[in-house]
Write an enzyme that holds these catalytic residues in place. Structure first.
Site, PDB file in Angstrom:
ATOM      1  N   LYS A  46      72.094 -24.411   1.162  1.00 49.70           N
ATOM      2  CA  LYS A  46      71.067 -23.847   2.035  1.00 49.70           C
ATOM      3  C   LYS A  46      70.782 -24.785   3.203  1.00 49.70           C
ATOM      4  O   LYS A  46      70.546 -25.976   3.020  1.00 49.70           O
ATOM      5  CB  LYS A  46      69.783 -23.599   1.229  1.00 49.70           C
ATOM      6  CG  LYS A  46      68.681 -22.907   2.020  1.00 49.70           C
ATOM      7  CD  LYS A  46      67.462 -22.619   1.179  1.00 49.70           C
ATOM      8  CE  LYS A  46      66.737 -23.896   0.797  1.00 49.70           C
ATOM      9  NZ  LYS A  46      65.452 -23.609   0.130  1.00 49.70           N
ATOM     10  N   GLU A 134      59.315  -8.694  -8.616  1.00 47.18           N
ATOM     11  CA  GLU A 134      58.053  -7.991  -8.401  1.00 47.18           C
ATOM     12  C   GLU A 134      57.671  -7.153  -9.618  1.00 47.18           C
ATOM     13  O   GLU A 134      56.476  -7.018  -9.943  1.00 47.18           O
ATOM     14  CB  GLU A 134      58.164  -7.092  -7.160  1.00 47.18           C
ATOM     15  CG  GLU A 134      58.149  -7.841  -5.834  1.00 47.18           C
ATOM     16  CD  GLU A 134      59.489  -8.476  -5.489  1.00 47.18           C
ATOM     17  OE1 GLU A 134      59.569  -9.169  -4.460  1.00 47.18           O
ATOM     18  OE2 GLU A 134      60.466  -8.290  -6.249  1.00 47.18           O
ATOM     19  N   ARG A 162      59.814  -2.207  -5.273  1.00 49.66           N
ATOM     20  CA  ARG A 162      60.534  -2.658  -6.462  1.00 49.66           C
ATOM     21  C   ARG A 162      59.670  -2.521  -7.714  1.00 49.66           C
ATOM     22  O   ARG A 162      60.182  -2.332  -8.807  1.00 49.66           O
ATOM     23  CB  ARG A 162      60.948  -4.125  -6.308  1.00 49.66           C
ATOM     24  CG  ARG A 162      61.951  -4.380  -5.208  1.00 49.66           C
ATOM     25  CD  ARG A 162      62.185  -5.874  -5.063  1.00 49.66           C
ATOM     26  NE  ARG A 162      63.128  -6.184  -4.000  1.00 49.66           N
ATOM     27  CZ  ARG A 162      63.269  -7.391  -3.450  1.00 49.66           C
ATOM     28  NH1 ARG A 162      62.527  -8.396  -3.891  1.00 49.66           N
ATOM     29  NH2 ARG A 162      64.152  -7.595  -2.490  1.00 49.66           N
TER      30      ARG A 162
END
Length: 385
Positions: A46, A134, A162
């Protein structure tokens, strides 16, 4: 990892260095020529190549505003008296949590974006990051509510879908006191196409038991969050991406669900504008500057509606404009039209969950059986006659 995928009869290729262009091209050529499904396992770092992004552990560089390359600092200037809506909600949550140890905060891996890092620092044992899940965040909050806690979950509007199943079955069906902050509601601009939060009003309005609201300013945001923890049912507060002038309220005021406010601009108003969120004050200011006389309604609750005010507005016989910044279908305007068009006799299941029973008995109980239809047809013919 190869045996895992091969057990499902899926070919596996890798791992491949995701920063080696030649290795990637070679791997994708091989994948292109393979028969059947194939997984290409690519490993990347990343923020590769930019030290500030490489060292970021909380997602600051997930999405960025213009910044100085040498220092990594944002060059976006925000007025000192303005805070993001997320920060305003977070500060209020921290203040309320000081006085009530039962308040806990939950995030599905969005502590940075939802500005909950300060809550985590102050109350580490009352903060829960469940990762990008979620669905689990909502179900976990339901369990906490059952145990006597007061959960607050911050979820981006575009990701709330979601958890639709859990909202319906676990939260609303059990009518549990969970507060959900619907962050990034409405258009989000540079966050991208997939993040436009314009559907939550539509898909939440059809679910029984819940309250759905949006504040017009920071004072109302603080009072709505305060009020939400006083209600013994699911409570959703949506707020947009962006910044707003912030002033802490002197004392919290309870806001009754399903109540709107209105402002009359000028004399002898010629029309009515029903709107919500920051647009309310913008419409008022624009009307004043342009010397336009109208009534501006702050429809701060999408569910329940303020039907008393709607009745009052309809009696005025003025043109009504519903100004909304989300999708039309299933919107605030849809709710108003449903209420307005009572001259149309509509049979259907009311705003509640249907209980167990045979289909025949349930149709009779819900008044959607064919006999009820013809009884109402007969009644309407007698009224005309």
């Amino acid at each position: 990892d190869a045996p895992l995928f091969e057990n499902f009869n899926i070919n596996y290729l890798g791992p491949v260095d995701g920063h080696d262009l030649h290795a990637l091209i070679k791997a994708f050529h091989a994948a292109k020529n393979a028969e059947g499904p194939i997984v290409v396992h690519v490993i990347t770092k990343k923020g590769k190549g930019y030290s500030f992004a490489e060292k970021d552990e909380v997602g600051k560089w997930h999405g960025v505003s213009p910044f100085d390359i040498e220092t990594g600092r944002s060059i976006m200037k925000v007025p000192s008296d303005e805070l993001s809506w997320s920060e305003i909600v977070s500060r209020t949550l921290i203040d309320l949590a000081k006085k009530d140890s039962r308040i806990v905060a939950i995030t599905p891996a969005m502590a940075q974006g939802s500005k909950l890092l300060e809550f985590q620092r102050k109350y580490p044992k009352r903060f829960f990051d469940c990762g990008i899940a979620e669905e689990h965040a909502i179900t976990m909050a339901c369990g906490m509510a059952q145990a006597g806690l007061k959960p607050f979950i911050s979820i981006y509007s575009s990701f709330l879908q979601r958890g639709y199943d859990q909202i319906n079955h676990d939260l609303a069906r059990m009518n549990l006191p969970v507060v959900i902050g619907v962050d990034r509601a409405g258009l989000v601009g540079d966050d991208g196409e997939t993040h436009q939060g314009v559907f939550d009003i539509s898909f939440l309005r059809s679910i029984p038991n819940l309250i759905l609201s949006q504040p017009k300013d920071t004072q109302e945001a603080q009072n709505l969050l305060y009020s939400a923890f006083l209600e013994n049912k699911p409570y959703f507060i949506r707020y947009p991406r962006g910044y707003e002038k912030y002033k802490k309220v002197d004392s919290y005021q309870y806001i009754q669900p399903g109540t709107w406010t209105k402002t009359i601009v000028g004399e002898n108003p010629g029309c009515i504008v029903i709107c919500y969120g920051p647009e309310v004050d913008k419409v008022i200011q624009k009307a004043k500057v342009n010397h336009v006389s109208l009534i501006v309604v702050n429809a701060r609750f999408f569910k329940p509606l303020d039907t008393d005010m709607l009745d009052e507005l309809f009696k005025m016989n003025l043109k009504i404009h519903v100004y909304q910044t989300d999708c039309k279908k299933g919107s605030l305007a849809s709710a108003i039209l449903e209420y307005k068009n009572q001259s149309i006799n509509i049979l259907g299941i009311e705003d509640h969950f249907v209980q167990h029973g045979s289909i025949r008995s349930l149709r009779i109980e819900e008044k959607i059986d064919i006999n009820t239809l013809f009884e109402q047809i007969s009644e309407s013919e007698n009224e005309i006659g």
